[in-house]
Design a protein around this motif. Structure first.
Motif, PDB file in Angstrom:
ATOM      1  N   ILE A   1       0.913  -1.103  -0.033  1.00  0.00           N
ATOM      2  CA  ILE A   1       0.054  -0.102  -0.146  1.00  0.00           C
ATOM      3  C   ILE A   1       0.898   1.103  -0.200  1.00  0.00           C
ATOM      4  CG2 ILE A   1      -0.227   0.109   2.533  1.00  0.00           C
ATOM      5  CD1 ILE A   1      -3.103   0.759  -0.101  1.00  0.00           C
ATOM      6  N   THR A   2       2.070   1.199   0.574  1.00  0.00           N
ATOM      7  CA  THR A   2       2.906   2.355   0.496  1.00  0.00           C
ATOM      8  C   THR A   2       3.898   2.401  -0.559  1.00  0.00           C
ATOM      9  OG1 THR A   2       4.675   1.410   2.109  1.00  0.00           O
ATOM     10  CG2 THR A   2       2.857   2.400   2.976  1.00  0.00           C
TER      11      THR A   2
ATOM     12  N   GLU B   1       9.949  -0.223   3.268  1.00  0.00           N
ATOM     13  CA  GLU B   1       9.111   0.917   3.284  1.00  0.00           C
ATOM     14  C   GLU B   1       9.651   2.270   2.963  1.00  0.00           C
ATOM     15  OE1 GLU B   1       6.024   0.514   4.269  1.00  0.00           O
ATOM     16  OE2 GLU B   1       5.718  -0.881   5.823  1.00  0.00           O
TER      17      GLU B   1
ATOM     18  N   HIS C   1       5.576   0.260   8.673  1.00  0.00           N
ATOM     19  CA  HIS C   1       4.983   1.497   8.727  1.00  0.00           C
ATOM     20  C   HIS C   1       3.104   1.246   9.223  1.00  0.00           C
ATOM     21  CE1 HIS C   1       7.205   4.419   6.033  1.00  0.00           C
ATOM     22  NE2 HIS C   1       7.896   4.011   6.938  1.00  0.00           N
ATOM     23  N   ALA C   2       2.678   2.253   9.610  1.00  0.00           N
ATOM     24  CA  ALA C   2       1.306   1.881  10.311  1.00  0.00           C
ATOM     25  C   ALA C   2       0.312   1.527   9.218  1.00  0.00           C
ATOM     26  CB  ALA C   2       0.790   3.153  10.921  1.00  0.00           C
ATOM     27  N   GLU C   3       0.329   2.261   7.998  1.00  0.00           N
ATOM     28  CA  GLU C   3      -0.194   2.010   6.741  1.00  0.00           C
ATOM     29  C   GLU C   3      -0.306   0.527   6.479  1.00  0.00           C
ATOM     30  OE1 GLU C   3       0.968   6.081   6.457  1.00  0.00           O
ATOM     31  OE2 GLU C   3       1.993   4.217   6.996  1.00  0.00           O
ATOM     32  N   THR C   4       0.862  -0.105   6.438  1.00  0.00           N
ATOM     33  CA  THR C   4       1.214  -1.470   6.110  1.00  0.00           C
ATOM     34  C   THR C   4       0.579  -2.325   7.082  1.00  0.00           C
ATOM     35  OG1 THR C   4       3.136  -1.107   4.853  1.00  0.00           O
ATOM     36  CG2 THR C   4       2.940  -3.145   5.566  1.00  0.00           C
ATOM     37  N   ARG C   5       0.705  -2.123   8.172  1.00  0.00           N
ATOM     38  CA  ARG C   5       0.251  -3.202   9.392  1.00  0.00           C
ATOM     39  C   ARG C   5      -1.342  -3.083   9.315  1.00  0.00           C
ATOM     40  NH1 ARG C   5       0.584  -1.414  14.348  1.00  0.00           N
ATOM     41  NH2 ARG C   5       0.506  -3.363  15.265  1.00  0.00           N
ATOM     42  N   ALA C   6      -1.940  -1.773   9.118  1.00  0.00           N
ATOM     43  CA  ALA C   6      -3.320  -1.725   8.953  1.00  0.00           C
ATOM     44  C   ALA C   6      -3.886  -2.630   7.878  1.00  0.00           C
ATOM     45  CB  ALA C   6      -3.852  -0.214   8.734  1.00  0.00           C
ATOM     46  N   THR C   7      -3.441  -2.514   6.664  1.00  0.00           N
ATOM     47  CA  THR C   7      -3.700  -3.089   5.415  1.00  0.00           C
ATOM     48  C   THR C   7      -3.456  -4.565   5.705  1.00  0.00           C
ATOM     49  OG1 THR C   7      -3.077  -1.297   4.223  1.00  0.00           O
ATOM     50  CG2 THR C   7      -3.378  -3.033   2.976  1.00  0.00           C
ATOM     51  N   ASN C   8      -2.478  -5.139   6.003  1.00  0.00           N
ATOM     52  CA  ASN C   8      -2.190  -6.256   6.281  1.00  0.00           C
ATOM     53  C   ASN C   8      -3.039  -7.137   7.229  1.00  0.00           C
ATOM     54  OD1 ASN C   8      -0.261  -6.125   4.459  1.00  0.00           O
ATOM     55  ND2 ASN C   8       1.543  -6.562   5.797  1.00  0.00           N
TER      56      ASN C   8
ATOM     57  N   TRP D   1      -7.226  -2.083  -3.996  1.00  0.00           N
ATOM     58  CA  TRP D   1      -6.476  -0.780  -3.732  1.00  0.00           C
ATOM     59  C   TRP D   1      -5.158  -0.753  -4.431  1.00  0.00           C
ATOM     60  CZ3 TRP D   1      -2.042  -2.451  -2.057  1.00  0.00           C
ATOM     61  CH2 TRP D   1      -1.951  -3.950  -1.141  1.00  0.00           C
TER      62      TRP D   1
END
Length: 273
Positions: free
Chosen positions: A158-159, A166, A187-194, A232
């Protein structure tokens, strides 16, 4: 700020792209193509008496059952093949997460790939290499000693991350492209998406640390083949192929690779908005 590349239509996607894009009719088509690329490269190298060296992801993973099927059916020997997996999750203390965890990439490869291949055909354990938190440079040294990577397979996060590389916008493209295998924070975005894809959204249970193969190892491969297939990915693939080359979106660094390609299914081809 709106970006023009997010408005590239499905019909126009691929025109003028900085990374060649191959649009395919389904996820199955993408995964079968990736599996065939793996098997065909191994067959060609086996016939020529050459070793085969791949960088392999656990995401995408849909190619592996098709690859295993071909290996077993066609009796393709993997005895002269090395798989370097891209990455693995770590505990907070820097150790591997348990291989029995549903998140473990090591566990996945054992369950879905290595134990499903005829023992007479599968490569020995020492040729199934994961980045090692006790010696991060070990895999890099092995790749160099083997003469480099034939194909680096992967997806795009996602990033824009390749493996778990990252974004580091404070670095130049050249500095980022030279990064070796290392441990880092996810990264927070990666953790959330995963967490959505792997744990039904249980964000608090997602690891915060990982070890990843370096951008240097990925970008030094003779070929790069990336598969994208989620909704996405519609935006991600457009930025990767049309955006500015920057360490703030690592996949854009593949724009200057001599033989990179992104395979896209019918979902990811659609216009983001």
């Amino acid at each position: 700020m709106d970006k023009a590349y997010y408005h590239i239509s499905e019909a126009q996607l691929g025109e003028g792209a900085k990374i060649p894009l191959v649009k395919m009719e389904s996820s199955e088509a993408v995964f079968r193509k990736m599996a065939d690329m793996m098997a065909d490269c191994i067959l060609e190298n086996n016939a020529a008496g050459r070793r085969t060296v791949f960088i392999c992801p656990v995401g995408p993973v849909g190619q592996y059952p098709f690859f295993v099927e071909r290996v077993n059916k066609e009796r393709i020997s993997l005895k002269n093949v090395w798989f370097f997996n891209m990455d693995e999750y770590l505990n907070d203390d820097g150790s591997y997460i348990d291989a029995a965890s549903p998140l473990s990439f090591r566990g996945f490869m054992d369950r879905v790939v290595y134990t499903q291949i005829d023992p007479e055909l599968v490569m020995p354990p020492e040729q199934r290499v994961f980045p090692d938190p006790a010696d991060p440079a070990r895999g890099d040294r092995m790749i160099e000693e083997l003469g480099g990577v034939d194909i680096a397979f992967g997806g795009i996060g996602i990033t824009g991350h390749l493996a778990f590389n990252e974004p580091q916008p404070e670095l130049s493209c050249e500095e980022f492209a030279a990064l070796p295998t290392r441990m880092l924070d996810i990264h927070a975005e990666t953790r959330a998406t995963n967490s959505v894809g792997d744990l039904g959204g249980a964000l608090e249970c997602m690891p915060k640390r990982c070890i990843t193969i370096g951008m240097k190892q990925i970008l030094s491969a003779k070929k790069i083949r990336l598969g994208v297939f989620r909704d996405w990915h519609r935006a991600v693939v457009r930025r990767a192929a049309y955006g500015d080359r920057t360490a703030d979106f690592p996949a854009t660094l593949a724009q200057t690779h001599p033989d990179a390609m992104i395979l896209i299914n019918d979902v990811a081809s659609k216009q983001p908005y």
